[in-house]
Design an enzyme around this catalytic site. Structure first.
Site, PDB file in Angstrom:
ATOM      1  N   TRP A 187       0.805  -1.224   0.000  1.00  0.00           N
ATOM      2  CA  TRP A 187       0.000   0.000   0.000  1.00  0.00           C
ATOM      3  C   TRP A 187       0.833   1.267   0.000  1.00  0.00           C
ATOM      4  CZ3 TRP A 187       1.813   2.475   4.178  1.00  0.00           C
ATOM      5  CH2 TRP A 187       2.273   1.719   5.256  1.00  0.00           C
ATOM      6  N   LYS A 220      -2.185  -8.876  -7.345  1.00  0.00           N
ATOM      7  CA  LYS A 220      -3.006  -8.592  -6.164  1.00  0.00           C
ATOM      8  C   LYS A 220      -2.470  -7.338  -5.500  1.00  0.00           C
ATOM      9  CE  LYS A 220      -2.915  -9.572  -1.910  1.00  0.00           C
ATOM     10  NZ  LYS A 220      -3.533  -8.304  -1.417  1.00  0.00           N
ATOM     11  N   PRO A 221      -3.073  -6.166  -5.800  1.00  0.00           N
ATOM     12  CA  PRO A 221      -2.661  -4.961  -5.074  1.00  0.00           C
ATOM     13  C   PRO A 221      -3.149  -5.036  -3.636  1.00  0.00           C
ATOM     14  CG  PRO A 221      -4.525  -4.473  -6.501  1.00  0.00           C
ATOM     15  CD  PRO A 221      -4.143  -5.897  -6.768  1.00  0.00           C
ATOM     16  N   ASP A 222      -2.520  -4.257  -2.768  1.00  0.00           N
ATOM     17  CA  ASP A 222      -2.951  -4.248  -1.372  1.00  0.00           C
ATOM     18  C   ASP A 222      -4.393  -3.756  -1.278  1.00  0.00           C
ATOM     19  OD1 ASP A 222      -1.661  -4.362   1.558  1.00  0.00           O
ATOM     20  OD2 ASP A 222      -3.118  -2.723   1.468  1.00  0.00           O
ATOM     21  N   SER A 223      -5.113  -4.293  -0.314  1.00  0.00           N
ATOM     22  CA  SER A 223      -6.528  -3.954  -0.158  1.00  0.00           C
ATOM     23  C   SER A 223      -6.747  -2.487   0.199  1.00  0.00           C
ATOM     24  CB  SER A 223      -7.156  -4.844   0.918  1.00  0.00           C
ATOM     25  OG  SER A 223      -7.082  -6.206   0.557  1.00  0.00           O
ATOM     26  N   SER A 232       6.704  -7.382   4.162  1.00  0.00           N
ATOM     27  CA  SER A 232       7.460  -7.664   5.377  1.00  0.00           C
ATOM     28  C   SER A 232       8.363  -8.877   5.206  1.00  0.00           C
ATOM     29  CB  SER A 232       6.505  -7.898   6.543  1.00  0.00           C
ATOM     30  OG  SER A 232       5.837  -9.147   6.406  1.00  0.00           O
ATOM     31  N   GLU A 274      11.354  -7.986  -2.026  1.00  0.00           N
ATOM     32  CA  GLU A 274      11.913  -6.800  -1.372  1.00  0.00           C
ATOM     33  C   GLU A 274      11.219  -6.679  -0.031  1.00  0.00           C
ATOM     34  OE1 GLU A 274      11.137  -2.671  -0.982  1.00  0.00           O
ATOM     35  OE2 GLU A 274      12.407  -2.311  -2.729  1.00  0.00           O
ATOM     36  N   CYS A 300      10.299   1.437   2.410  1.00  0.00           N
ATOM     37  CA  CYS A 300      11.249   0.373   2.772  1.00  0.00           C
ATOM     38  C   CYS A 300      12.679   0.882   2.882  1.00  0.00           C
ATOM     39  CB  CYS A 300      11.182  -0.755   1.748  1.00  0.00           C
ATOM     40  SG  CYS A 300       9.614  -1.651   1.762  1.00  0.00           S
ATOM     41  N   GLU A 345      12.107  -2.494  12.780  1.00  0.00           N
ATOM     42  CA  GLU A 345      11.653  -1.496  11.814  1.00  0.00           C
ATOM     43  C   GLU A 345      10.371  -0.838  12.326  1.00  0.00           C
ATOM     44  OE1 GLU A 345      11.043  -1.296   6.992  1.00  0.00           O
ATOM     45  OE2 GLU A 345      10.282  -3.053   8.038  1.00  0.00           O
TER      46      GLU A 345
END
Length: 528
Positions: A168, A192-195, A244, A265, A299, A397
């Site tokens: 996202w 599949k893009p993030d919701s 992640s 990544e 990131c 992180e």
């Protein structure tokens, strides 16, 4: 004292919206036949954005079936036609940037200038591969076992259908920089893009159709990664994931069961080293960009800064002073320097890390507070010092607008501290260029930027980008970023005599002649 900053409220641009009819056009691109839906929420206001259909397992299977048919035809498409589509997309991204900027901000909450980074990155990706595709894919001539009579050419064949799972935080860049390389290489994509951020990805896919890419070549499915992600991995020929480290490890394990490749990544706890002799003012300004772009939800964002003892106080005070003048908000004003966090969970993690550090004895230099008066999940840019190893944010992180400062006395000490992490994604070194480059080579990170936070490598599309250690595997961008989506095939042609020698010579005689020839060739090349 913690700062309060400068908040920019612009009444004429405060509300970024997307019309219901437009959301319907975009969500129609999702392959979803069931009745289940989910509603996305904008971090700018907390208001609903769109009702998004959720794909079933069968929808994912249908997406792969359609993609495989489209891929067979696309793989036969001449490279010159693919190049033209890539360059048309470059133009369309720039032409339609206003809507793309609105969607990025609406779904991610980042500042408009940071949203523009995604538009620029996407356009540059289309241009890079549009200009260099033939050179990268080849075929390339390789040395044969015998000069003249053996010829070998190396080809790069597409993998087939690539499963693409994107985050996202950079909904445009992370979809296009990976997916576009995959289709340029002759593959199809099931994405599949993030919701949280489907509309941005759907808008760029719509532009791809207009640029000349076949409609079935890039399939979009929607839903939780924990639900349909496994189905994608079970049917893809290659997986590309950004997210992640924990999820990346699970994906790698599942890919290994099918012996398919993956590029991942993953997370980072990225360090910056400020050398003695560095321009302190420039280092301060660089830290603002490196640590607080996209509210630290990047990131490659810097979360640890190591400053030489001789300039530490000047740097710390300068950074606090600069942040006191920093402009932030949740609107379309180009002068906003930091937007908001994306969700309640991101805000909770940030608050937890700050509170835990203070409980363990850290000192608050700047920021430290949530600001719901700006946006529901906004958190001030925060600087900490004296953070002990026992604090969560020392090694974990944060993925938010929090940076920790540390003193050092020797370069070796700083390099050791920078490398003392399971991650190795990005790093930054500030100081005289020659010395900084020397230090950069000693840092175990996939990208290291000298007198820049992350943009020098991130924006250089010809430079491979990825992580060492637990920050991932594989590289995006550059030739490597495209060739990961291909299978290397060598085709050798033998002329006149077979490799094993002519039939009129005995094997012993041929072996002796070959030995003499190799010794002579070695002596000749040594003199040359």
């Amino acid at each position: 004292m913690p700062f309060r900053g400068i908040v920019l409220f612009m009444p004429d641009v405060a509300q970024i919206t997307v019309a219901p009819a437009r959301t319907a056009e975009l969500t129609a691109l999702i392959r979803a036949t069931g009745t289940e839906t989910r509603t996305t929420v904008s971090p700018l206001t907390g208001a609903d954005v769109a009702t998004v259909p959720v794909s079933t397992d069968q929808d994912v299977l249908d997406a792969f079936a359609a993609a495989r048919v489209a891929q067979l035809d696309w793989a036969r498409t001449p490279v010159r036609r693919r190049k033209k589509a890539l360059l048309r997309l470059h133009d369309l991204v720039l032409k339609h940037q206003a809507e793309l900027l609105d969607l990025i901000q609406l779904e991610s909450g980042k500042a408009r200038s940071h949203a523009f980074d995604e538009v620029l990155h996407s356009a540059l990706t289309g241009r890079y591969y549009g200009r260099r595709l033939s050179r990268i894919l080849g075929p390339h001539r390789r040395s044969g076992v015998y000069p003249v009579i053996t010829s070998v050419r190396q080809h790069h064949q597409p993998k087939g259908v690539v499963g693409l799972i994107t985050p996202w935080n950079y909904p445009l860049s992370m979809a296009l920089v990976d997916g576009l390389a995959a289709v340029a290489a002759g593959n199809a994509v099931v994405h599949k893009p993030d919701s949280q951020s489907p509309l941005t990805a759907l808008a760029i896919i719509e532009l791809m159709h207009r640029a000349g890419f076949p409609k079935d070549l890039w399939q979009v499915v929607s839903g939780a990664g924990s639900v349909i992600g496994s189905v994608i991995i079970d049917h893809a020929d290659y997986i590309c994931f950004t997210g992640s480290t924990a999820t990346g490890k699970r994906i790698a394990a599942q890919c290994s069961q099918r012996l398919i490749g993956c590029s991942l990544e993953l997370g980072g706890k990225n360090p910056m080293i400020v050398l003695p002799g560095a321009d302190v003012e420039k280092a301060v300004e660089g830290t603002v960009t490196a640590a607080f772009s996209s509210a630290g939800q990047l990131c490659v964002s810097i979360e640890r800064v190591y400053v030489h003892d001789s300039i530490y106080d000047r740097y710390r005070d300068g950074l606090a002073g600069r942040l006191a003048q920093m402009a932030y908000g949740a609107n379309a004003d180009w002068e906003v320097e930091m937007g908001t966090l994306v969700s309640p969970s991101q805000l909770a993690t940030t608050q937890k890390h700050v509170a835990d550090a203070l409980d363990h004895g850290a000192t608050l230099v700047s920021g430290g507070h949530a600001r719901p008066d700006i946006a529901p999940w906004f958190h001030e840019p925060t600087v900490l010092e004296d953070v002990p190893e026992s604090a969560l944010c020392f090694a974990e992180e944060t993925f938010g607008p929090v940076v920790s400062l540390y003193r050092y006395r020797s370069i070796g000490e700083a390099v050791q501290a920078a490398n003392d992490t399971p991650y190795g994604l990005n790093a930054s070194v500030w100081g005289p260029s020659r010395r900084a480059r020397q230090v950069a080579t000693r840092i175990k990170a996939g990208t290291v930027n000298v007198n820049e936070g992350f943009a020098a490598t991130f924006g250089s599309i010809g430079a491979p980008m990825g992580g060492m250690k637990e920050s991932g595997t594989g590289r995006r961008q550059g030739a490597e970023g495209l060739l990961r989506f291909t299978e290397t095939q060598s085709i050798g042609v033998q002329r006149v005599i077979p490799v094993g020698g002519p039939s009129f010579l005995s094997k012993r005689t041929f072996g002796a002649l070959l030995t003499v020839g190799l010794i002579g060739l070695r002596r000749f090349t040594r003199r040359a």
